[in-house]
Write an enzyme that holds these catalytic residues in place. Sequence first.
Site, PDB file in Angstrom:
ATOM      1  N   GLU A  16      -5.360  -8.528  -0.580  1.00  0.00           N
ATOM      2  CA  GLU A  16      -5.950  -8.299   0.846  1.00  0.00           C
ATOM      3  C   GLU A  16      -7.556  -8.188   0.502  1.00  0.00           C
ATOM      4  OE1 GLU A  16      -4.592  -5.350   3.556  1.00  0.00           O
ATOM      5  OE2 GLU A  16      -2.468  -5.982   3.164  1.00  0.00           O
ATOM      6  N   GLU A  72       0.940  -1.109   0.081  1.00  0.00           N
ATOM      7  CA  GLU A  72       0.203  -0.155   0.042  1.00  0.00           C
ATOM      8  C   GLU A  72       0.754   1.328  -0.043  1.00  0.00           C
ATOM      9  OE1 GLU A  72      -3.243  -0.251   2.943  1.00  0.00           O
ATOM     10  OE2 GLU A  72      -4.165  -1.888   1.932  1.00  0.00           O
TER      11      GLU A  72
END
Lengths: 503, 503, 503, 503
Positions: free
Chosen positions: A274, A156
């Site tokens: 995820e 991220e």
Amino acid sequence: MTQIIIPTEPTGVLNQAWRQCVGTGRMNLALRADYQASLAKVQSDIGFRYIRGHGLLSDDMGIFRQAESVTRYSYTYLDQMVDSFLAVGVKPFLELGFMPSGMASGSDTVFWWKGNITPPADYDQWVRLVQAVLRHLISRYGLAEVATWPIEVWNEPNLTVFWKDADQAEYFRLYDATARAIKQVDATLQVGGPAISPGSDQWYSDFADYVLAHDTPVDFISGHAYASGPTQHIPFGTYQTLEPPQWLLDQFASPRDRIRDKGRLSQLPTHITEFNTSYCPDNPIHDTAYNAAFLAPVVAFGGQYADSYSYWTFCDVFEEANIPTSFFHGGFGLLGYRQIRKPTYHLYAFMAKMGSQIMSSGPDHLVTRHEDGRLTILAWQPLGGTSDGVYGSAPFDHHITVDVNCATDRLAMVRRRVNEHMGNAWTAWRELGRPQAPDLHTLDLLDEASEPVVEHASYLAENGRVNLELTLDQHEVTLIELIPVVAEVHEGLDDGRLLGQEN
Amino acid sequence: MTQIIIPTEPTGVLNQAWRQCVGTGRMNLALRADYQASLAKVQSDIGFRYIRGHGLLSDDMGIFRQAESVTRYSYTYLDQMVDSFLAVGVKPFLELGFMPSGMASGSDTVFWWKGNITPPADYDQWVRLVQAVLRHLISRYGLAEVATWPIEVWNEPNLTVFWKDADQAEYFRLYDATARAIKQVDATLQVGGPAISPGSDQWYSDFADYVLAHDTPVDFISGHAYASGPTQHIPFGTYQTLEPPQWLLDQFASPRDRIRDKGRLSQLPTHITEFNTSYCPDNPIHDTAYNAAFLAPVVAFGGQYADSYSYWTFCDVFEEANIPTSFFHGGFGLLGYRQIRKPTYHLYAFMAKMGSQIMSSGPDHLVTRHEDGRLTILAWQPLGGTSDGVYGSAPFDHHITVDVNCATDRLAMVRRRVNEHMGNAWTAWRELGRPQAPDLHTLDLLDEASEPVVEHASYLAENGRVNLELTLDQHEVTLIELIPVVAEVHEGLDDGRLLGQEN
Amino acid sequence: MTQIIIPTEPTGVLNQAWRQCVGTGRMNLALRADYQASLAKVQSDIGFRYIRGHGLLSDDMGIFRQAESVTRYSYTYLDQMVDSFLAVGVKPFLELGFMPSGMASGSDTVFWWKGNITPPADYDQWVRLVQAVLRHLISRYGLAEVATWPIEVWNEPNLTVFWKDADQAEYFRLYDATARAIKQVDATLQVGGPAISPGSDQWYSDFADYVLAHDTPVDFISGHAYASGPTQHIPFGTYQTLEPPQWLLDQFASPRDRIRDKGRLSQLPTHITEFNTSYCPDNPIHDTAYNAAFLAPVVAFGGQYADSYSYWTFCDVFEEANIPTSFFHGGFGLLGYRQIRKPTYHLYAFMAKMGSQIMSSGPDHLVTRHEDGRLTILAWQPLGGTSDGVYGSAPFDHHITVDVNCATDRLAMVRRRVNEHMGNAWTAWRELGRPQAPDLHTLDLLDEASEPVVEHASYLAENGRVNLELTLDQHEVTLIELIPVVAEVHEGLDDGRLLGQEN
Amino acid sequence: MTQIIIPTEPTGVLNQAWRQCVGTGRMNLALRADYQASLAKVQSDIGFRYIRGHGLLSDDMGIFRQAESVTRYSYTYLDQMVDSFLAVGVKPFLELGFMPSGMASGSDTVFWWKGNITPPADYDQWVRLVQAVLRHLISRYGLAEVATWPIEVWNEPNLTVFWKDADQAEYFRLYDATARAIKQVDATLQVGGPAISPGSDQWYSDFADYVLAHDTPVDFISGHAYASGPTQHIPFGTYQTLEPPQWLLDQFASPRDRIRDKGRLSQLPTHITEFNTSYCPDNPIHDTAYNAAFLAPVVAFGGQYADSYSYWTFCDVFEEANIPTSFFHGGFGLLGYRQIRKPTYHLYAFMAKMGSQIMSSGPDHLVTRHEDGRLTILAWQPLGGTSDGVYGSAPFDHHITVDVNCATDRLAMVRRRVNEHMGNAWTAWRELGRPQAPDLHTLDLLDEASEPVVEHASYLAENGRVNLELTLDQHEVTLIELIPVVAEVHEGLDDGRLLGQEN
């Protein structure tokens, strides 16, 4: 009322994207006994192919070590981790990060366990580390094996909490250096990115443009998906609104959509590395039957949109927001502590019992057939997130009828049920007073309560067909197995005589 | 409708006679893997103190061996057997028999496995064997241990199938010689008899008179109890009528009654070394929920009548009437093959979860309290045997109300249910077509179906009391646990906010 | 003094015939716990592919059952047996026999456990049984699996103890009927014979001529090999003379030699479905280091002569000559009771550690190289059977030198030794007074004594070569592993400073 | 040359102080799988009664938690830790420390894992924490159990690295507040201190004077003992000089000596809650046979000087000086990673095989007798630390003769040997090139090399006596078991006939 008429021929094949990968707390936690016992159980009941988590290169893995002027790469914990994964039949999906503090350019960290989120002070040093780790893995496990482990660069980077200033240019620099370093070790190793969180899908395009422009190696595209809104904090907890399930499936589709016209990238696999309802490790929604029923269509049908989607995470051994203070605490885990199964665990365990041929699917069901002729029906109450109203306001039953052709005289049925009061340790825990540290007897009760309720019956075929009526309770996920039966001959057996009544 | 009002103080103590002993197929079968896995499971869930079976001295235990002119006592199998028992926490209740063919006076045998039922050709040779075995056991396990193992002389000598001509005088001769031989080894060893089958209770008196007249050692009195009538044969099976449960309790009481006025024998322990509904190893009643509910009052209250009563037998590894031909075949076992739990297994496993203080008891229930304040209620549908009519004609529900005082705000309840459709592998097996040799998937289904259904709830106390209404299904045995609850504080937690609805 | 100069390139490939199959006591014994624990250990340390034993169809397997007029084929024990085999990675090599007494033409039996050795009274009934068993196995395990299980018809029909009158014509009738029945179930099933004992090799030719003349199906040729002479009985034991090891290898070669010119049979695989030094289950030679060293060249080189050669048997759980009377009793087993490893067990475990490339071989050694560059040397004292003189008169040492090229600076060596006093539980048992029923502490001592002694060292290369001198003790079998070593850098490490002496 | 003449009657009883306690890395590490596997092995082979380590209250145990204005005591990890200890039969020896950062008065820390070493900012808050933890433990494990767990206040407060400014007055304040808080929970709980490091023995007197003057509760006195001199650093390692073994025994004696005249303290138990040769977790001496032989007299005889002495530590899972960089790295552990046994492990495992009656003792041996008449001799090469010269300069053999009376004809001997080349994984590791991260095959080799070499023989008694000559190699610790043997009768058995030679 849904009516399912099961055809005689399959309509498709159930792909295995749903169990391609699962998430985990930071890699150091893989050394824990509770973690390993949980993973063994998950693998026995579900059988994921890969496992992915943060912190592979963080200080508590002890890989990058310096003493006086000497640098060592040390693999004691890494080896323990990989050995333990392979021992239960799951492979690492390597995420490279965070930065060892000894080579970091800054001191910014993320999480209670302080993962360093800054770029390397010296990219050459970073490259040497990455290559050393990969060469060690290859020497220990063989190139043929390691070449099947995807390698994702960072996590991220589009968020400032995970990557200093969310600096895109700096991430691309990191990606480029890392990808080239990996391919230098061996061209068959698989590398990808950009591992972004939801809401910044432009990064997919930017990333594609960058690697095309720079001829940077890339073998897969990755990103994340969550359905939750802004956080509402309480002490040691969080509540959030939820978008409907389709929101997640749309996110699953996004990377594939964004690279469709990106030349050599257009056919690359896309991995949702995820996903979950909420992205908070202390949102109690994760412990509920609602979570399972909400995610049922996502897990059942996600394989149409991405090559994998990794449930974040397989167990509650997890410390990002410090060490949890209560047995149930809204952790991500499919399993709670001590291997207590949550409802979403059963959703996955049910998926693992499905056959390979898709016979029927719809907004509240998926039907498959097995090689041996058995049918399995996964059914659920369809849910919509916050639009359902206050928790618990969904209808108390949901009706489905199933019409099956049956070549034998009889069809046996075995059904496993999970809902607000069946197969639900969280409900039992609330009834028992929400003990933060349950005693051993209470742990046994929770384990009993977490077992799905089993019902069974048999049906006589009429004109070669059997008609079943199913009622699902609130937030139910259920697995129904239908087995064509040919009764065996037991000469003289007559249950009417069991008490010695001669007929 | 039964009404149970649970008092605040106990009315008695639950003794452990119910788990003092359990029966087993012949001792050679103790070498089997399926047997040992079954015994380990039984011990883990129930925990019997002793185990008793036939054939300790039969040829297939290999103890009495002769080659040319040399006699050897050989203990390879005996040691394996005893080691395996002690490893799972159960001690042998030794039954001396049958006759090694090498020292038998005749060739009459019993069972498919041909136990020789004739007296020894030479009583001195028999005495040497008995003493050699006991001395070996003492040298291997210590006198302190072996002195806790009761030693029973022979089995059912009152029947011609078990003892040549059912010759009472010859049995008393055998008993006398054996008991003296045992006490010669060590006076602390415990010996008893006459191990008779039901229906010959005069033997108790005759035996007592004999040992008194001859000053023969005796440490306990033993006999058997069964509730079944004459056999109705079908291929590979048997049906029989059943007397009501009280019939069994009356048999339990008989030895104690018969020795009450027999001088030094009057205070001896009495052991029912075998009991069950039917004495046939191929009567399907053993596999049913009926068997469990029928026996519930016998197991719950038998300790008032005898010092032990040994369920015949703990598992279906058993070959008296040849090797069974079907997975379920009416075997005596609490466990079927492959550790599949039958309903009567759950009756015993429920008893193992009872507390030590009796709070209430009645024709359909037993209530106990634990040290930690929990209450456990064992309840069942009362049954009467053949007088109930054709199998399955008992009422479809049975109602009980329970009135409990509750010092805390709330009472949590966890209930486990076993009846015709819950916790019942036999019913599932019938639905699946009664497969004689189930495949591996079917074995998994039977195991799932054998799990008691768990229900849980919590009740708010009103004026310090909680009132529960229980409904039992046909042939149900149920265990209800009531736990006083003090809710823990979780600041800010509000299940109404689970979907992010700010209240 | 042997001199081994290890070349740089391999001279051949080590085939796996040595572990293709192993023998076992009668199939009913496969249900025993000691047996299953032994098989699990054998599979973990050695890893046989197949297992073969007698009595598959004998009464104690319970397959052929009759009650009144009803016949049932019952698979409870068969399934337990096959499940337990597959669970530890070994497949059944099916031997069809002996005759169920319910379909036998006579009452002649073999062994203490009374295997019926007469032809079927009704060949159709036999064929139905064989087909039912195979169809059941296929339905449970799948045709693809069962088609890999060789099916051998009967055992040693050339001996009157195993086949009524050793009637060759009757055997060929049985073979023909059985082989055709098998192929009728499925043409891919593999059938063979004649499974003869040594000394009747003319049967191979007769068998080949018969099947050619009658167009009878046959997929492999089988027979047995033993090295022992006539039996000299003692109470509970036997002694015999031994021919030299080459005698066994010659027997291994015999079936292949005899079918070389037999048309479609000429290329069939040949299986030695039993071999050992002595064919008696009570000859103490089996427990000795002599047995291991004697058989070392047979096991190492047998793959040149036959497609498999099955050591008879893997453990001492065996009852052909009644139940053994002593812990060590001359049983066939690689393992004694309680998983105590005999020297010949280590011979096999050493073979399991050999590499795939043959580098050198000779009358006292076999050298292999592994993929990773390690070398393994299996060496033994060469022995000749009875011609060696009284037991223990072989030389007390045997010398071998090994000359190895070494590309690294150093060669590490790890050696495991088994001889008269190392890795030898039998010697320790004799020192402990030959206890017939060892107590638990003595069993622990025997287990410790059965562990091969490990020695290790490292050698510096000179001019790229290392020269080793090995001394073997009496009756030794030894495994030497040579590992090229590159020392890792530990900056500052100096063992001379371990006590703080600053250099 | 030592001559041992074993008398016929014992001279004393061997107390169990040697296994009363063992040390461990910080309590958070107790959650690790490698740790738990190591502890299970240690308990199976050695069987310590208690285990003690640092960091019970440190942040990574998650006990003291604050969110916004809410404080919670959280026991998830504490319960996992204690449950895992009790499951392998070892109890916690509680050390209260270090300071939760949320209640610390400063930010000074010790170790890589940053244990806070400052006094509480608010003693009331500390007291509430201590009492909450103890009340939780009592509610979960019962008072009867917890009252057997000693509670030690802090660790080495006499050192500035462990206690801010090594402030004695502040420590006494902490001790006083803590001891009173504990006794307030329950008076039967056991509390002690001052847990000092060697070289500050005056603290014992000061501590005694303080508690006497203030009437502070105290149930035991504790301190540490190490034999090593100043540290000589190398990268990732340390060398140190060693004082002789008696130095350690003198330190064991010190607390008892210092309280002899301190009134109500004079009879209190004294616990050496840490000891080893070196106090550095990276001194390679810990991995050697030297360490075992050096400590042999300390372990064998320490029970004469203190009520317990706790080897620091049971395994190498330990991170005080950061995460180790190499498989062998001089860690404190009896076990290395992956349960590889070091020589000192064997010293303890040998002690666990000793009998209860002391028959003889001396500077190189301890002889005991068991209930069953067996003798066990623990013998070692006597060593003196740095005065021995450079490592490896001790003599290459050490001779002992043993003269035993023997009531039977024969004495069997089983000997286990550990020295520089036997039972020594560290030596093998050096030969294999000191791999920092050994591959799986090398781990297997190290495990094999760590097995003590077993030798066995038997001796005929002459005139009722047997005379043994033992030679120990350099740095050897050996365990010799002597078993009186009565040979059993095997009619006709004659090893001379093994090859069929009729005598």
